[in-house]
Write a protein that holds these residues in place. Structure first.
Motif, short mmCIF file in Angstrom:
data_model
loop_
_atom_site.label_atom_id
_atom_site.label_comp_id
_atom_site.label_asym_id
_atom_site.label_seq_id
_atom_site.Cartn_x
_atom_site.Cartn_y
_atom_site.Cartn_z
N ARG A 140 2.45 9.93 56.99
CA ARG A 140 3.58 9.78 56.07
C ARG A 140 3.07 9.58 54.64
O ARG A 140 3.67 10.05 53.69
N ARG A 141 1.99 8.84 54.54
CA ARG A 141 1.49 8.42 53.22
C ARG A 141 1.09 9.60 52.35
O ARG A 141 1.24 9.56 51.13
N THR A 142 0.59 10.66 52.93
CA THR A 142 0.14 11.81 52.15
C THR A 142 1.24 12.81 51.86
O THR A 142 1.03 13.77 51.13
N GLY A 143 2.43 12.62 52.45
CA GLY A 143 3.54 13.53 52.20
C GLY A 143 4.02 13.42 50.77
O GLY A 143 4.09 12.33 50.20
N THR A 144 4.34 14.56 50.16
CA THR A 144 4.73 14.56 48.74
C THR A 144 6.09 15.20 48.54
O THR A 144 6.52 16.07 49.30
N ARG A 145 6.76 14.77 47.48
CA ARG A 145 8.04 15.36 47.08
C ARG A 145 7.84 16.47 46.05
O ARG A 145 8.69 17.32 45.90
N LEU A 146 6.75 16.40 45.31
CA LEU A 146 6.41 17.48 44.39
C LEU A 146 5.78 18.60 45.20
O LEU A 146 4.88 18.36 46.01
N ASP A 147 6.24 19.82 44.98
CA ASP A 147 5.70 20.97 45.70
C ASP A 147 5.65 20.69 47.21
O ASP A 147 4.60 20.74 47.85
N ALA A 262 -6.62 4.31 42.27
CA ALA A 262 -7.51 4.56 41.13
C ALA A 262 -8.21 5.90 41.27
O ALA A 262 -8.37 6.64 40.28
N ARG A 263 -8.63 6.25 42.48
CA ARG A 263 -9.29 7.54 42.70
C ARG A 263 -8.31 8.70 42.47
O ARG A 263 -8.69 9.74 41.92
N LEU A 264 -7.06 8.52 42.88
CA LEU A 264 -6.06 9.56 42.68
C LEU A 264 -5.73 9.70 41.20
O LEU A 264 -5.57 10.82 40.70
N ARG A 302 3.30 5.64 49.50
CA ARG A 302 2.96 7.06 49.47
C ARG A 302 2.08 7.37 48.27
O ARG A 302 2.33 6.91 47.16
N ASP A 303 1.05 8.17 48.51
CA ASP A 303 0.08 8.46 47.46
C ASP A 303 0.70 9.13 46.24
O ASP A 303 0.25 8.94 45.12
#
Length: 446
Positions: A140-147, A262-264, A302-303
């Motif tokens: 779930r955490r890596t799911g994105t709303r952008l693209d 921070a890495r992201l 979420r990332d």
């Protein structure tokens, strides 16, 4: 009412609350485990979930270590309620989350089998009596709303990691899970990912396909060692329940989440379509605030959320004032040599939703300044080579700052001595910090 009950369960999962005290829940689990002993000997009644730690931001080793500690807590609680360790161990059902680091996730799943066998042996239980069962779900955490369509590809690689790591069952999340209730199309795609892996790739016909790979074996050993150290830390704290009550688990997970953030933000860790290679098209709708959690609970982190909020803000600013939402690249020097830096600048500003424009090669400082004036963008970024900056950046900056309402002038690359631009962007830049401060400046804090 089944639907309202399911809604209540989901709400409690999101908020991090329990309907009753933990002790009562363990009483009920022990009772269920006893009752199914004869009627359903293969039924696993003691699920152990990694979701809270993974979704909260734990790295691979920490999530695995905490999951192992939770499983040991379940064994202790069942033993204290009259069940033998053999009975309890045979009912444990691991539920792991699979992230986007392809080989790491394979190694984590393989490491879990090693560590669980070690735990059972230490408890005096023959691992053969209680074979491990592992269910996995894509993150779930890596799911994105952008693209969001990138989530299809992300879920596919995560599913491959899970299958190659040897899971017994798998849930592939629909690509629009982070946006809304999945529809028929997204559910069908998620199902078909598994069908392709089984019927076309035939992964279910291979036993331990990663076994014997030096890289995977070494990574498995490293992950197992790191996870075991986290497990020991939880045990030294008095076990998972005590560590949670004292806030230690929340502290460990939060610290891991901050490191990832921070890495992201500096793009040392990539989230395609969000902090690198963003879709230049505007958002179809603004990003809304996600549900909160109870005090002391571990939230879903979420990332992509910080990037989504920033982009929503900047695109709204650009709609109100197009010049504020636009960045003009003043290209200096040899066109064949500045293109890599120009592409870097484009991707950098598009992460925040800025429209990025340029007029191509400018032979002189006067030409570059004139092109920037004609465009009218509130932000101008100088793009060229370091040697070009030494000759042209100063005159361009001077010409632009002489305007009645001068733009913000930034430079792509390392700072240049004697050229007092308003800021620089380079490979070490924190994209969230740089773009948020730029939005404050050109948008008046909007």
């Amino acid at each position: 009412d089944v639907s309202s009950a399911a809604s209540d369960v989901y709400k409690r999962q999101v908020e991090g609350t329990l309907p009753v005290p933990a002790g009562q829940l363990y009483d009920e689990l022990a009772d269920i485990t006893r009752r199914v002993g004869e009627d359903a000997p293969a039924l696993r009644t003691l699920p152990v979930f990694e979701d809270p730690w993974h979704d909260g931001g734990a790295d691979g080793a920490l999530g695995l270590g905490l999951t192992l500690a939770a499983a040991v807590t379940a064994l202790r609680e069942m033993e204290s309620r009259g069940l033998s360790l053999e009975e309890a161990a045979a009912r444990i059902h691991f539920n792991l989350c699979v992230g986007s680091d392809f080989f790491l996730e394979i190694a984590r799943l393989r490491a879990l089998r090693i560590l669980w066998s070690r735990v059972l042996t230490a408890c005096g239980v023959d691992p053969a009596v209680a074979p491990i069962m592992v269910h996995a779900r894509t993150s779930r955490r890596t799911g994105t709303r952008l693209d969001p369509h990138v989530n299809m590809l992300r879920a596919t690689t995560q599913a491959m990691s899970a299958v190659l790591g040897g899971v017994d069952s798998l849930h592939v999340a629909p690509f629009d899970e982070a946006i809304a209730l999945p529809d028929e199309f997204s559910r069908r795609i998620a199902r078909n990912v598994q069908l392709i892996l089984a019927h076309e790739c035939r992964f279910d016909h291979v036993a331990d396909p990663a076994g014997g790979s030096w890289f995977v074996e070494k990574l498995t050993a490293e992950v197992a060692a790191a996870a075991w150290s986290h497990f020991q830390a939880a045990e030294e704290a008095g076990g998972m329940l005590t560590a949670l009550e004292n806030g230690l688990v929340q502290e460990w997970v939060g610290a891991a989440s901050e490191k990832r953030a921070a890495r992201l933000a500096t793009r040392r860790e990539v989230l395609i379509g969000t902090n690198q290679y963003p879709d230049p098209h505007a958002l179809k709708e603004p990003v809304v605030q996600e549900s909160g959690t109870a005090e002391g609970a571990i939230p879903l982190r979420r990332d992509g959320v910080p990037f989504e909020k920033l982009r929503s803000r900047i695109e709204a600013m650009g709609q109100a004032d197009p010049a504020a939402g636009r960045v003009f690249c003043a290209c200096l020097g040899d066109v064949s040599r500045y293109m890599p830096r120009l592409e870097f600048a484009r991707r950098f500003y598009r992460v925040g939703g800025f429209e990025v424009t340029d007029s191509g090669f400018a032979a002189t400082a006067a030409d570059a300044a004139a092109a920037a004036r004609a465009d009218g963008a509130r932000t101008v970024v100088l793009v060229g080579l370091d040697t070009t900056y030494a000759e042209l950046a100063g005159p361009v900056l001077e010409a632009l700052k002489m305007e009645p309402d001068p733009p913000v002038v930034m430079l792509a690359g390392a700072p240049v001595e004697g050229v007092a631009v308003d800021g620089t962007i380079n490979m070490k830049s924190n994209v969230l910090d740089v773009l948020a401060r730029l939005a404050d400046t050109v948008g008046g804090g909007s």
